[in-house]
Design an enzyme around this catalytic site. Structure first.
Site: not given
Ligand code: AMP
Length: 283
Positions: A36, A41
């Site tokens: 998603a 990301h």
């Molecule tokens: P997730 O898919 O939510 O598990 O996140 C995957 C990676 O993306 C993790 O390292 C999160 O910290 C990073 N991430 C999620 N949201 C953001 C954002 N708004 N800005 C930067 N990195 C993000």
């Protein structure tokens, strides 16, 4: 930039692709995600491409980091959209194993997350960081990257994983990347998709409150009074429950003191109806 991106779904195929790069002495960066994908990301992918020759993005909604009452079954999924975004960002490979590939029958070994996991998120999501640490250890062993990039959006997760890499002598470097936000300050998150139109309007109040708190404590204001004020603000804005708003030492995540002169971090988790939002800022 290409409009197609290679996707592998077995450890066997992943290892073959990575071995080809290694044979050419190319370095490998990993960006673990749960899919998603949004611009936050993608900023991690761009950083991985800067720091390594090849960028692998894993997409795996990891069941073991969700508690029984959490949002695993409704977590947003959009593989086609994710692949298009990753091709546009010039990622080199998508690693997207099924649950059976990641946790085959008989799987029973795990990592117990260290002291950085003990409170904040750890207090509200008791098994969460063990699940995160275990799946990241597996991802590191599967991809064998030189570097892995994680967002500061999940600040405590980054601290827990840095501790794991250090404690277990894992041969890679972790790189933290700043949080991407919408124009009104709301941190991008796959979970923002759960917000109703009305909730979306309220959501930026969390960033506004913790930013004001961070500024105040950086200027020497009393921490408990500042935290109480921030809690009042998010409640007045329409947040329905506060799990925590805290000021912590940015490195150890222990409770902060303005007298220490050390970098501090304001971390928060608050509910808007059925959606739990987390955010953090430097103080
Ligand atoms: P997730 O898919 O939510 O598990 O996140 C995957 C990676 O993306 C993790 O390292 C999160 O910290 C990073 N991430 C999620 N949201 C953001 C954002 N708004 N800005 C930067 N990195 C993000």
């Amino acid at each position: 930039m290409s409009d197609k991106i290679k996707i592998v779904r077995t450890v066997h195929d992943l290892r073959k692709a990575v071995a080809k790069w290694r044979g050419r002495d190319q370095t490998v960066g990993l960006v673990p995600t749960m899919g998603a994908l949004h611009a936050g990301h993608i900023s991690l992918v761009k950083l991985a491409k800067k720091k390594a020759d090849k960028a692998v993005v894993s997409i795996f909604v990891n069941p073991t980091q969700f508690a029984a009452n959490e949002d695993l079954s409704r977590y947003p999924r959009d593989e086609a959209g994710d692949l298009a975004k990753l091709a546009a960002a010039d990622a080199d490979l998508v690693w997207s194993p099924g649950v059976e590939e990641m946790y085959p029958d008989g799987f029973s070994t795990g990592v117990r997350a260290g002291s950085a996991a003990k409170d904040l998120e750890g207090a509200f999501r008791p098994c969460h960081f063990d699940g995160v640490a275990t799946v990241c250890a597996k991802l590191f062993n599967q991809v064998t990257p030189d570097i892995a990039v994680f967002g500061e959006k999940d600040f405590q997760q980054l601290a827990v994983l840095r501790q794991m890499v250090r404690d277990l002598n894992m041969p890679l470097k972790l790189i933290g990347s700043p949080t991407k936000r919408d124009a009104d300050g709301l941190a991008l998150s796959s979970r923002n998709a759960y917000l109703s139109e009305a909730e979306r309007k309220i959501a930026p109040a969390l960033y506004a409150a913790i930013s004001a708190l961070a500024k105040d404590v950086a200027n020497g204001a009393d921490i408990p009074a500042g935290v109480a004020d921030a809690k009042r603000k998010v409640t007045a804005a329409g947040f329905t429950k506060i799990d925590y708003i805290e000021v912590r030492d940015a490195e150890t995540l222990e409770p902060a003191s303005t007298a220490s002169g050390r970098p501090m971090r304001v971390l928060a988790a608050c509910w808007l109806g059925k959606t739990r939002l987390i955010d953090n800022v430097a103080a």
